[in-house]
Design a protein around this motif. Structure first.
Motif, PDB file in Angstrom:
ATOM      1  N   VAL A  46       0.836  -1.207   0.000  1.00 28.40           N
ATOM      2  CA  VAL A  46       0.000   0.000   0.000  1.00 28.40           C
ATOM      3  C   VAL A  46       0.872   1.258   0.000  1.00 28.40           C
ATOM      4  O   VAL A  46       0.637   2.210  -0.770  1.00 28.40           O
ATOM      5  N   LEU A  50       0.876   4.082  -2.958  1.00 27.76           N
ATOM      6  CA  LEU A  50       0.606   5.508  -2.788  1.00 27.76           C
ATOM      7  C   LEU A  50       1.775   6.351  -3.309  1.00 27.76           C
ATOM      8  O   LEU A  50       1.568   7.390  -3.961  1.00 27.76           O
ATOM      9  N   ALA A  73      -7.234   9.941  -2.712  1.00 27.84           N
ATOM     10  CA  ALA A  73      -8.038   9.491  -1.570  1.00 27.84           C
ATOM     11  C   ALA A  73      -8.736   8.171  -1.884  1.00 27.84           C
ATOM     12  O   ALA A  73      -8.863   7.297  -1.014  1.00 27.84           O
ATOM     13  N   ALA A  76      -6.235   5.505  -1.517  1.00 30.97           N
ATOM     14  CA  ALA A  76      -5.939   5.304  -0.100  1.00 30.97           C
ATOM     15  C   ALA A  76      -7.036   4.493   0.588  1.00 30.97           C
ATOM     16  O   ALA A  76      -6.747   3.583   1.383  1.00 30.97           O
ATOM     17  N   SER A  79      -6.895   0.936  -0.498  1.00 36.59           N
ATOM     18  CA  SER A  79      -5.712   0.321   0.090  1.00 36.59           C
ATOM     19  C   SER A  79      -5.954  -0.071   1.543  1.00 36.59           C
ATOM     20  O   SER A  79      -5.564  -1.151   1.989  1.00 36.59           O
ATOM     21  N   VAL A  80      -6.594   0.826   2.298  1.00 31.11           N
ATOM     22  CA  VAL A  80      -6.915   0.510   3.689  1.00 31.11           C
ATOM     23  C   VAL A  80      -7.849  -0.693   3.759  1.00 31.11           C
ATOM     24  O   VAL A  80      -7.678  -1.600   4.597  1.00 31.11           O
TER      25      VAL A  80
END
Length: 355
Positions: A46, A50, A73, A76, A79-80
């Motif tokens: 991740v 980014l 965003a 992100a 990815s989370v």
């Protein structure tokens, strides 16, 4: 693999025209890595993703645009979610591994490996659970020594899952207790029947708030078909008690003969629906003769056209093989007949008189 994909996407983005933007595809890398990497490894991917998205934006002159914060965003957030997904996957894998370990322990406790030699008998066995991740199902086999005799039992519990395994435990406990008590074969089916029904009623009474009569009726819906064979020292016969189970096959030289019961009997667990003493059949058993005990998962296995597996006909082809080879031949041939994993549990025990 994830890092190679990420490097490939970033390199392609940097080497191509700014009009060709594939930075958005990089979001797929963390999502895919969550299916096979550990959470910490996914987190590392991740962070690199980014960074790569930012590098690609600089290369394409989109870093200062209004769209970049939104796209960044989005990457992100996905990815989370990938890290969380990897964590959930890893936890479930651990739970599955624990379940497999418990199943293995349960199998060792319930289906103890049968001895290769017991008194005058040579014994071979095969067990195939219908569920791929299971080690044990609703089929059962056991052997026991009583004063002056050896007994072998094969049974099939109605139903599947943990409930069937629980009934297997009750049946095995009662079978071994009967051997310790010296219960005669003619009395053994009734002893097992009463023990099984008592256990089922007790379990239902503790798990159901319904009146006792309802609990008892529900408990008696469970039953077990079983066949028990007994060999006594110094005799040339085998005694068989059959409670609704497929008949054993007698393999004598090049002949295969089904030993059908002289009188039909209800399965274990349904004994109070019928009265009368249970009949025990007696058959000659010479040195070298073999008995094949099996559950209906063998003879009810169907091929693509719906034809049942012809067990007796197939066994007649392998009478010149030893018991282990016969069981392995049946297993392989049955799986070819079905074309997949059997839909029902399968248990087989071959017993041969050696002296």
């Amino acid at each position: 693999m994830a890092l190679v994909c990420l490097a490939g996407l970033l390199g392609f983005d940097l080497l191509t025209s700014p009009n060709i933007r594939i930075g958005g595809l990089m979001v797929a890398v963390p999502a895919l890595s969550a299916t096979f990497l550990a959470p910490g490894e996914v987190l590392f991917v991740v962070l690199l993703t980014l960074l790569s998205v930012a590098v690609a934006a600089i290369s394409n002159d989109t870093l200062g645009t209004e769209a970049f914060p939104v796209s960044f965003a989005t990457v992100a957030l996905i990815s989370v979610a990938s890290v969380v997904t990897a964590s959930v996957r890893q936890r479930r894998e651990r739970e599955l591994a624990q379940s497999r370990w418990v199943a293995t322990v349960m199998q060792d406790l319930l289906l103890r490996p049968l001895p290769r030699r017991l008194g005058p008998l040579s014994i071979s066995s095969v067990y195939i659970a219908a569920e791929e991740e299971a080690n044990i199902g609703g089929d059962v086999y056991a052997a026991a020594v009583t004063p002056g005799s050896v007994r072998v039992m094969v049974g099939d519990v109605q139903g599947k899952g943990l409930g069937a395994v629980e009934v297997v435990a009750y049946l095995l406990s009662a079978f071994r207790q009967a051997a310790r008590n010296g219960t005669a074969l003619a009395e053994l089916p009734d002893f097992l029947d009463r023990s099984l029904r008592d256990e089922l009623v007790d379990v239902q009474a503790t798990s159901d708030d319904a009146p006792d009569s309802v609990s008892r009726r529900r408990a008696l819906e469970g039953f077990v078909t079983a066949v028990i064979v007994e060999f006594r020292e110094g005799e040339d016969v085998v005694r068989i008690a059959n409670r609704g189970h497929p008949p054993p096959l007698l393999i004598r030289q090049d002949k295969v003969l089904p030993l059908d019961p002289m009188e039909s009997a209800l399965p274990l667990g349904l004994g109070d629906l019928g009265a009368g003493e249970h009949h025990v059949d007696t058959y000659e058993l010479a040195v070298g003769d073999r008995l094949l005990l099996y559950t209906d998962g063998v003879i009810e296995a169907r091929d693509a056209t719906g034809r049942f597996y012809p067990l007796a006909d197939r066994v007649a082809r392998w009478t010149d093989r030893d018991s282990d080879e016969v069981l392995q031949a049946i297993q392989s041939d049955m799986l070819r007949h079905v074309g997949a994993r059997p839909t029902d549990d399968v248990a087989m025990v071959a017993v041969q008189r050696m002296v």
